[in-house]
Scaffold this active site. Structure first.
Site, PDB file in Angstrom:
ATOM      1  N   LYS A   1       1.377  -0.575 -21.264  1.00 31.40           N
ATOM      2  CA  LYS A   1       1.703  -1.978 -20.704  1.00 31.40           C
ATOM      3  C   LYS A   1       2.272  -2.849 -21.936  1.00 31.40           C
ATOM      4  O   LYS A   1       2.853  -3.681 -21.222  1.00 31.40           O
ATOM      5  CB  LYS A   1      -0.098  -2.612 -20.794  1.00 31.40           C
ATOM      6  CG  LYS A   1      -0.908  -1.910 -19.624  1.00 31.40           C
ATOM      7  CD  LYS A   1      -0.355  -2.448 -18.302  1.00 31.40           C
ATOM      8  CE  LYS A   1      -1.504  -2.152 -17.394  1.00 31.40           C
ATOM      9  NZ  LYS A   1      -1.002  -2.776 -15.825  1.00 31.40           N
TER      10      LYS A   1
ATOM     11  N   VAL B   1       0.844  -1.029   0.012  1.00 27.95           N
ATOM     12  CA  VAL B   1      -0.060  -0.008  -0.003  1.00 27.95           C
ATOM     13  C   VAL B   1       1.041   1.151   0.042  1.00 27.95           C
ATOM     14  O   VAL B   1       2.172   1.286   0.410  1.00 27.95           O
ATOM     15  CB  VAL B   1      -1.087   0.183   1.385  1.00 27.95           C
ATOM     16  CG1 VAL B   1      -1.878  -1.153   1.149  1.00 27.95           C
ATOM     17  CG2 VAL B   1      -0.013   0.125   2.505  1.00 27.95           C
TER      18      VAL B   1
ATOM     19  N   GLY C   1     -32.824   4.931 -16.158  1.00 28.15           N
ATOM     20  CA  GLY C   1     -33.977   4.802 -17.229  1.00 28.15           C
ATOM     21  C   GLY C   1     -33.509   5.730 -18.389  1.00 28.15           C
ATOM     22  O   GLY C   1     -34.624   5.957 -19.126  1.00 28.15           O
TER      23      GLY C   1
ATOM     24  N   TYR D   1      -2.230   4.264 -22.451  1.00 29.59           N
ATOM     25  CA  TYR D   1      -2.324   3.219 -21.434  1.00 29.59           C
ATOM     26  C   TYR D   1      -1.802   1.711 -22.098  1.00 29.59           C
ATOM     27  O   TYR D   1      -1.009   0.917 -21.644  1.00 29.59           O
ATOM     28  CB  TYR D   1      -3.834   3.157 -20.985  1.00 29.59           C
ATOM     29  CG  TYR D   1      -3.960   2.010 -19.961  1.00 29.59           C
ATOM     30  CD1 TYR D   1      -3.674   1.867 -18.916  1.00 29.59           C
ATOM     31  CD2 TYR D   1      -4.849   0.734 -20.287  1.00 29.59           C
ATOM     32  CE1 TYR D   1      -3.658   0.784 -18.008  1.00 29.59           C
ATOM     33  CE2 TYR D   1      -5.037  -0.347 -19.482  1.00 29.59           C
ATOM     34  CZ  TYR D   1      -4.520  -0.322 -18.377  1.00 29.59           C
ATOM     35  OH  TYR D   1      -4.869  -1.309 -17.366  1.00 29.59           O
TER      36      TYR D   1
ATOM     37  N   ALA E   1      -1.351  -3.102  -9.630  1.00 29.90           N
ATOM     38  CA  ALA E   1      -1.185  -1.804  -9.548  1.00 29.90           C
ATOM     39  C   ALA E   1      -0.860  -1.032 -10.728  1.00 29.90           C
ATOM     40  O   ALA E   1      -0.093  -1.298 -11.447  1.00 29.90           O
ATOM     41  CB  ALA E   1      -0.297  -1.276  -8.353  1.00 29.90           C
ATOM     42  N   ALA E   2      -1.573   0.136 -11.450  1.00 32.65           N
ATOM     43  CA  ALA E   2      -1.443   0.795 -12.363  1.00 32.65           C
ATOM     44  C   ALA E   2      -1.906   2.099 -12.572  1.00 32.65           C
ATOM     45  O   ALA E   2      -2.854   2.192 -11.792  1.00 32.65           O
ATOM     46  CB  ALA E   2      -1.588  -0.271 -13.748  1.00 32.65           C
ATOM     47  N   ARG E   3      -1.472   2.779 -13.470  1.00 33.45           N
ATOM     48  CA  ARG E   3      -2.159   4.311 -13.748  1.00 33.45           C
ATOM     49  C   ARG E   3      -3.023   3.801 -14.663  1.00 33.45           C
ATOM     50  O   ARG E   3      -2.802   3.430 -16.000  1.00 33.45           O
ATOM     51  CB  ARG E   3      -1.095   5.408 -14.159  1.00 33.45           C
ATOM     52  CG  ARG E   3      -1.846   6.724 -14.468  1.00 33.45           C
ATOM     53  CD  ARG E   3      -1.113   7.721 -15.203  1.00 33.45           C
ATOM     54  NE  ARG E   3      -1.807   9.168 -15.219  1.00 33.45           N
ATOM     55  CZ  ARG E   3      -1.731   9.725 -14.356  1.00 33.45           C
ATOM     56  NH1 ARG E   3      -1.353   9.554 -13.191  1.00 33.45           N
ATOM     57  NH2 ARG E   3      -2.525  10.849 -14.513  1.00 33.45           N
TER      58      ARG E   3
ATOM     59  N   ILE F   1       4.394   3.827  -6.115  1.00 34.12           N
ATOM     60  CA  ILE F   1       5.356   2.795  -7.080  1.00 34.12           C
ATOM     61  C   ILE F   1       5.976   3.614  -8.251  1.00 34.12           C
ATOM     62  O   ILE F   1       5.107   4.477  -8.939  1.00 34.12           O
ATOM     63  CB  ILE F   1       4.195   1.964  -7.634  1.00 34.12           C
ATOM     64  CG1 ILE F   1       3.824   0.916  -6.347  1.00 34.12           C
ATOM     65  CG2 ILE F   1       4.846   0.926  -8.471  1.00 34.12           C
ATOM     66  CD1 ILE F   1       2.684  -0.069  -6.774  1.00 34.12           C
TER      67      ILE F   1
END
Length: 320
Positions: free
Chosen positions: A143, A36, A188, A139, A71-73, A51
Site C-alpha cells: 500500500k 467486477v 462463550g 500488505y 479492490a486489493a489483495r 486487476i
C-alpha cells in the site's frame, strides 16, 4: 461526463466495504458502476477481469466522473513475500490511476491502510499524515508503494487523488480479527485480555463510507492524504466488551499478564502482538477539517454490524 447523475466507478464493490459503500453512494445521488472480475447479475456491473498491470479499463472508465478503488489483495498473516501483493495492490492500482487520468476522471479515491504508518504507537504520539512511513508487513508495504506511485501520477495530471488510511474496519460481513472476536464471544470462550491497557482506533464501515462520500464532494485539488477513525479510541478489552454488549452477550475477560501474552504471541502468532496488545492511536484532525464527522457512534455501529449475520447481509439497509 454523465448527462444526469455523476458516475462513480467502484472497484471491490462485492467486498465487505464495497457492499456497504455502493448503496450509500446510490442514495447520495451517484450512478454507481461496479467493476467486477466476472458477471454476477447485479445492476451497473462492468466486467474488467483480474486487476493487475495489464487490465484494460477503457470501457469501464467511459463517462466516469470519479473512481473509488477498494479492490486489493488483503493481508494474510502467513504471506510475507512482497511480490504476492504487488501485482494487484501496486501495479494494478497505478494502471487504474493512469487510465483514469487519461479518461479525464476528476476524482480518484484510494483506500490504503494505517499500516503504512506502522504497526503500533507504543511509546510515541498518535499517527498523522505527516509521519515518515514505516509500513508493517507485505500488505502495508504494498500500500505504501502504491501511495508513492499515486503521488508521482498526481504531479503529472490534474486528477484529484485522495488517499484514505483507515484502521480496523468493522461492520456487517466483516472478516479478520473482528469476525474472530465475534465468534469467540458467541461461543462463550474466555479471552485473556483484561489486563491490557492500550488505546486503539477503529472505524465503522458506515463512518468510512460517509468520509469517502465527503471526499467525492470535495473541491480540493492535488493529492490529499487522510487518516480516519471513529471518534472514540479505546482499549482492546473495552472494544471486546462493546462487541459483547451489542450482541447482548456476556464475555469472560481473564487478567493474564501482558508480558505473558506478548511471549505467547511471539512464539505462536507474532503478527497479533501489535493488533491485540499494542496501541494504535490516530490523529483524525485532517479528516475533521473537511467538515466531516462520524455519522454513527461506535456503539451504534457495532449494533448495526451484529444485528445481521454475515450470511444474511442486506446491502440496502440504511444506517441508524
Amino acid at each position: 461526463m454523465s448527462e444526469s447523475k455523476p458516475v462513480v466507478l467502484v472497484t471491490g464493490s462485492n467486498g465487505f466495504i464495497g457492499r456497504h459503500l455502493a448503496p450509500m453512494l446510490t442514495r447520495d445521488g451517484w450512478s454507481v458502476r461496479r467493476a467486477v472480475r466476472r458477471p454476477e447479475g447485479r445492476d451497473g456491473e462492468v466486467v474488467v477481469g483480474s486487476i493487475g498491470p495489464e487490465t484494460d479499463w477503457q470501457a469501464a472508465l467511459a463517462g466516469v466522473d470519479a473512481v473509488v478503488h477498494l479492490a486489493a489483495r488483503v493481508h494474510h498473516p502467513r504471506e510475507r513475500a512482497a511480490d504476492l501483493y504487488d501485482s494487484i495492490n501496486v501495479e494494478g492500482t497505478l494502471r487504474l490511476a493512469r487510465s483514469a487520468a487519461r479518461a479525464r476522471v476528476r476524482t480518484f479515491v484510494f483506500l490504503s491502510t494505517v499500516l503504512v504508518n506502522g504497526g503500533c504507537t507504543d511509546g510515541r504520539s498518535a499517527f498523522t499524515e505527516a509521519d515518515e512511513l514505516a509500513p508493517r508487513g507485505a500488505y502495508g508495504l504494498s500500500k505504501a508503494r502504491a501511495e508513492a506511485g499515486l503521488k508521482t501520477i498526481s504531479n503529472q495530471c490534474e486528477m484529484k487523488i485522495s488517499i484514505v488510511r483507515p484502521p480496523l474496519v468493522y461492520g456487517a460481513g466483516a472478516v479478520g480479527n473482528f469476525k474472530n472476536l465475534v465468534k469467540a464471544i458467541d461461543l462463550g470462550l474466555p479471552l485473556p485480555f483484561a489486563s491490557i491497557r492500550n488505546r486503539r482506533a477503529f472505524i465503522g464501515v458506515h463512518n468510512l463510507g460517509s468520509f469517502i462520500e465527503t471526499l467525492l464532494r470535495s473541491d480540493k485539488n492535488g493529492l490529499q492524504i487522510y487518516l480516519v477513525a471513529d471518534d472514540e479510541q479505546i482499549s482492546t478489552p473495552e472494544f471486546i466488551a462493546r462487541i459483547a454488549g451489542a450482541m447482548s452477550r456476556r464475555v469472560c475477560l481473564l487478567p493474564v499478564s501482558v508480558r505473558l501474552l506478548e511471549l505467547a504471541f511471539r512464539v505462536t502468532r507474532p503478527e497479533l502482538r501489535d493488533s491485540i496488545v499494542g496501541s494504535m492511536e490516530i490523529d483524525i484532525s485532517a479528516a475533521l477539517s473537511m467538515g466531516w464527522k462520524p455519522t454513527v457512534t461506535m456503539n451504534e455501529g457495532l449494533k448495526m454490524a451484529l444485528l445481521q449475520p454475515s450470511g444474511s447481509f442486506d446491502p440496502t439497509a440504511s444506517p441508524v
